[in-house]
Design a protein around this motif. Structure first.
Motif, short mmCIF file in Angstrom:
data_model
loop_
_atom_site.label_atom_id
_atom_site.label_comp_id
_atom_site.label_asym_id
_atom_site.label_seq_id
_atom_site.Cartn_x
_atom_site.Cartn_y
_atom_site.Cartn_z
N THR A 275 0.82 -1.21 0.00
CA THR A 275 0.00 0.00 0.00
C THR A 275 0.86 1.26 0.00
O THR A 275 1.89 1.33 0.67
CB THR A 275 -0.91 0.01 1.25
N LYS A 276 0.39 2.25 -0.74
CA LYS A 276 1.05 3.56 -0.76
C LYS A 276 -0.01 4.62 -1.08
O LYS A 276 -1.09 4.30 -1.60
CB LYS A 276 2.16 3.58 -1.81
N PRO A 277 0.26 5.88 -0.77
CA PRO A 277 -0.72 6.93 -1.07
C PRO A 277 -1.06 6.99 -2.56
O PRO A 277 -0.21 6.73 -3.42
CB PRO A 277 0.00 8.20 -0.61
N ASN A 278 -2.33 7.28 -2.81
CA ASN A 278 -2.85 7.43 -4.18
C ASN A 278 -2.86 6.13 -4.96
O ASN A 278 -2.82 6.14 -6.21
CB ASN A 278 -2.08 8.52 -4.94
N ILE A 279 -2.93 5.02 -4.26
CA ILE A 279 -3.03 3.73 -4.93
C ILE A 279 -4.48 3.45 -5.28
O ILE A 279 -5.41 3.93 -4.60
CB ILE A 279 -2.46 2.60 -4.04
N ASN A 280 -4.70 2.71 -6.35
CA ASN A 280 -6.06 2.34 -6.74
C ASN A 280 -6.51 1.14 -5.91
O ASN A 280 -5.74 0.20 -5.68
CB ASN A 280 -6.09 1.98 -8.24
N TYR A 302 -14.89 -14.68 -1.53
CA TYR A 302 -16.02 -13.81 -1.86
C TYR A 302 -15.46 -12.53 -2.49
O TYR A 302 -14.27 -12.24 -2.35
CB TYR A 302 -16.85 -13.48 -0.60
N PRO A 303 -16.30 -11.75 -3.17
CA PRO A 303 -15.81 -10.47 -3.70
C PRO A 303 -15.35 -9.59 -2.54
O PRO A 303 -16.14 -9.27 -1.65
CB PRO A 303 -17.04 -9.88 -4.41
N PRO A 304 -14.11 -9.17 -2.52
CA PRO A 304 -13.61 -8.44 -1.35
C PRO A 304 -14.10 -7.00 -1.32
O PRO A 304 -14.42 -6.41 -2.35
CB PRO A 304 -12.09 -8.49 -1.54
N VAL A 305 -14.12 -6.46 -0.11
CA VAL A 305 -14.33 -5.04 0.08
C VAL A 305 -12.96 -4.39 0.18
O VAL A 305 -12.16 -4.76 1.04
CB VAL A 305 -15.15 -4.77 1.36
N VAL A 306 -12.66 -3.44 -0.71
CA VAL A 306 -11.43 -2.66 -0.63
C VAL A 306 -11.87 -1.20 -0.70
O VAL A 306 -12.03 -0.64 -1.78
CB VAL A 306 -10.45 -3.01 -1.76
N ALA A 307 -12.09 -0.61 0.46
CA ALA A 307 -12.78 0.67 0.55
C ALA A 307 -11.89 1.73 1.17
O ALA A 307 -11.55 1.66 2.36
CB ALA A 307 -14.07 0.52 1.35
N GLY A 308 -11.51 2.71 0.38
CA GLY A 308 -10.71 3.81 0.89
C GLY A 308 -11.58 4.94 1.40
O GLY A 308 -12.64 5.24 0.86
N LEU A 315 -21.14 -0.77 3.64
CA LEU A 315 -20.70 -2.02 4.27
C LEU A 315 -20.28 -3.07 3.26
O LEU A 315 -19.33 -3.81 3.49
CB LEU A 315 -21.81 -2.56 5.17
N HIS A 316 -21.01 -3.17 2.15
CA HIS A 316 -20.66 -4.14 1.11
C HIS A 316 -20.18 -3.43 -0.16
O HIS A 316 -20.58 -3.76 -1.27
CB HIS A 316 -21.84 -5.06 0.81
N TYR A 317 -19.29 -2.48 0.03
CA TYR A 317 -18.69 -1.79 -1.11
C TYR A 317 -17.77 -2.77 -1.85
O TYR A 317 -16.80 -3.28 -1.29
CB TYR A 317 -17.89 -0.59 -0.61
N VAL A 318 -18.07 -3.05 -3.12
CA VAL A 318 -17.24 -3.99 -3.88
C VAL A 318 -16.85 -3.44 -5.26
O VAL A 318 -16.30 -4.17 -6.08
CB VAL A 318 -17.96 -5.35 -4.06
N LYS A 319 -17.10 -2.16 -5.48
CA LYS A 319 -16.68 -1.60 -6.77
C LYS A 319 -15.16 -1.56 -6.86
O LYS A 319 -14.58 -1.81 -7.92
CB LYS A 319 -17.27 -0.20 -6.95
N ASN A 320 -14.49 -1.20 -5.78
CA ASN A 320 -13.03 -1.29 -5.69
C ASN A 320 -12.33 -0.66 -6.88
O ASN A 320 -11.42 -1.25 -7.48
CB ASN A 320 -12.61 -2.77 -5.55
N ASN A 321 -12.72 0.58 -7.20
CA ASN A 321 -12.16 1.21 -8.39
C ASN A 321 -11.76 2.67 -8.18
O ASN A 321 -11.58 3.42 -9.14
CB ASN A 321 -13.16 1.11 -9.56
N GLY A 326 -3.77 9.88 0.34
CA GLY A 326 -2.72 9.67 1.33
C GLY A 326 -3.16 9.79 2.77
O GLY A 326 -2.63 9.10 3.65
N GLY A 327 -4.12 10.64 3.07
CA GLY A 327 -4.56 10.82 4.45
C GLY A 327 -5.65 9.87 4.89
O GLY A 327 -6.09 9.93 6.05
N ASP A 328 -6.09 9.00 3.99
CA ASP A 328 -7.21 8.11 4.29
C ASP A 328 -6.74 6.77 4.83
O ASP A 328 -5.58 6.37 4.69
CB ASP A 328 -8.04 7.84 3.01
N MET A 329 -7.68 6.06 5.42
CA MET A 329 -7.47 4.64 5.73
C MET A 329 -8.14 3.81 4.65
O MET A 329 -9.02 4.29 3.93
CB MET A 329 -8.08 4.31 7.09
#
Length: 510
Positions: A275-280, A302-308, A315-321, A326-329
């Motif tokens: 992981t690094k800032p501004n990663i997709n 299962y389709p993972p949740v990767v939510a910035g 809760l079930h965000y799966v668009k992942n796009n 940088g300041g987010d989790m």
């Protein structure tokens, strides 16, 4: 039905029938001539559509049907199911028949199938991986349950279809490999089921309202369920009994789940390092998928949740796009499937490599509550009781953080906790991610059950009642826990969740 094929040497006749395309749809094979001792020699010396110890020596031993699960364990599972039927309210009935269907192939478009995943109840009982098959378990006249006969119905071997779709087991392969009593081609299922309605005092066990295979479901309803109901026979749902058996994991299942959790845990560490800032978000998804497969898992569970950032509050965000600033989790909810058993982990970490003060205070609050919940994971407790502990803990933390007013009483704090954590504390885990849903969360936990423990706090950016420094944060921490007669075993303990460890990993120090 045609004559029995009673000895493996007669399989040469079967091979001739297949290769010359002669009709074989009525061929029936008896398992009585094939003993357990001869299993090794009777395993087909060819590809049969799923791994065997002959084709995949790196995955299976000679006594295994699926990796880690022996033929003896599968027989024991069928025995346990018939024992459960014996103990049911229909125990005085002399005749029982249970039908369990395999899943069918799903297509995304013409001739392009989705990856096949077997119906887990069917897979649990026999280990057979081919679609559009069926398992029939029936009582034996004059012999008490749990004695029974197991018959499998499988797709007929077809050289033309196998050219496109790959090898099939056929009735010889299915019988010798999975160790049932009889095997037939699937086109014989309707005729086979016709016999039951005329019997006296019969109970049918079939999940009428759970259609896992549209074509075969119609056959079972038309040729078994409806005629039996018309004759006054009882038709009972099977899934609740199945799930009460499946929810308790055997030592072999537990070992597979340990490995699944270990693979997923290590993959999380690799994703954190990546992981690094501004990663997709899509890059993090791809990294997770790559790492679990590289280390032995078949695929993501299962389709993972990767939510910035604020997207973690879906809760079930799966668009992942989206791009993670940088300041987010980033909140990742992912797991893998390893030889049929799932893991399910959630971690939340700062893309910059260090938690801000507000992020750290909110994260530690969720982590503290999770530890309180983990301490409750023991025999005799229920998931619902752990859930109420979570709500009490989260309500108090919301008050301590100043997110809700100090004057709120306990009931109001519970409502606030439900607002900012609208999901349960966890679910059962096993062959399915949300495993055995027919088992109530109010049931007492027993040794051998695996659950998830996953408290969270979700504070949308649009909620002006939340202090500014916390808006847009979503945090969930999820572990997989084996209930034992002693302390709970956290199967995902290899996946770091202490903030200092996560920051060290992301800083390249671990």
């Amino acid at each position: 039905m045609s004559a029995l094929l009673k000895h493996p040497l007669q399989l040469g006749l079967y091979h001739t029938l297949v290769t010359t395309h002669l009709p074989i749809r009525h061929l029936r094979i008896s398992a009585s001539a094939w003993t357990i001792a001869s299993r090794e020699s009777s395993i087909p010396q060819r590809y049969i559509g799923q791994p065997t110890s002959y084709t995949h020596q790196h995955l299976l031993r000679d006594d295994e049907i699926t990796p880690g699960i022996t033929a003896q364990e599968f027989r024991g599972r069928r025995h346990n199911l018939m024992s459960g039927i014996k103990k049911s309210m229909y125990s005085d009935c002399p005749h029982h028949v249970a039908v369990i269907l395999a899943a069918d192939t799903k297509y995304m478009t013409d001739e392009i199938p989705y990856p096949f995943r077997q119906n887990t109840d069917f897979l649990y009982l026999c280990g057979f991986q081919e679609p559009s098959s069926a398992l029939v378990l029936e009582s034996i006249a004059g012999s008490p349950l749990p004695d029974h006969k197991a018959t499998v119905f499988v797709p007929q071997r077809d050289a033309d279809r196998e050219l496109w779709d790959g090898p099939r087991a056929g009735i010889d392969g299915a019988l010798s490999f999975i160790g049932v009593d009889e095997a037939h081609v699937i086109s014989d299922l309707s005729e086979y089921l016709d016999q039951y309605a005329s019997r006296e005092k019969l109970v049918v066990w079939y999940d009428v309202f759970r259609n896992v295979n549209s074509h075969l479901h119609k056959d079972v309803v038309s040729n078994l369920v409806t005629p039996c109901r018309n004759k006054g026979h009882a038709v009972n749902i099977l899934q609740q009994l199945m799930h009460s058996i499946r929810v308790i994991k055997s030592p072999a299942e537990i070992q597979l789940m340990r490995e699944s959790c270990s693979i997923a845990s290590q993959a999380f560490v690799d994703v954190m390092r990546f992981t690094k800032p501004n990663i997709n978000e899509a890059n993090l998804y791809a990294k997770m998928d790559f790492e679990v497969r590289l280390n032995g898992a078949e695929f993501l569970a299962y389709p993972p949740v990767v939510a910035g950032g604020n997207r973690a509050n879906t809760l079930h965000y799966v668009k992942n796009n989206q791009i993670v600033l940088g300041g987010d989790m980033v909140l990742m909810d992912a797991g893998c499937e390893y030889h049929g058993y799932a893991s399910d982990i959630t971690r939340t970490w700062p893309v910059s490599g260090r938690y801000t003060e507000a992020q750290a205070s909110l994260y530690q609050s969720v982590l503290d509550v999770q530890q309180e919940c983990l301490d409750m994971c023991e025999v005799g407790t229920t998931l619902d009781q752990i859930y109420h502990r979570m709500l009490n803990g989260l309500g108090q933390k919301l008050q301590d953080l100043g997110i809700v007013p100090k004057w709120m009483n306990n009931a109001e704090l519970i409502r606030a906790a439900k607002k900012y954590c609208p999901h349960h504390v966890g679910h059962y885990l096993g062959m399915d991610t949300h495993d055995t849903p027919q088992v109530s969360r109010s049931n007492q936990l027993q040794a051998g059950i695996v659950i998830t423990v996953e408290p969270g706090l979700y504070l949308p950016a649009s909620d002006n009642d939340i202090p500014q420094e916390f808006r847009g944060m979503g945090i969930r921490i999820e572990d997989d826990v084996l209930i034992t007669d002693r302390a709970p075993e956290v199967l995902t303990a290899e996946c770091p969740k202490e903030m200092s460890l996560i920051e060290s990993i992301m800083g390249g120090n671990l």
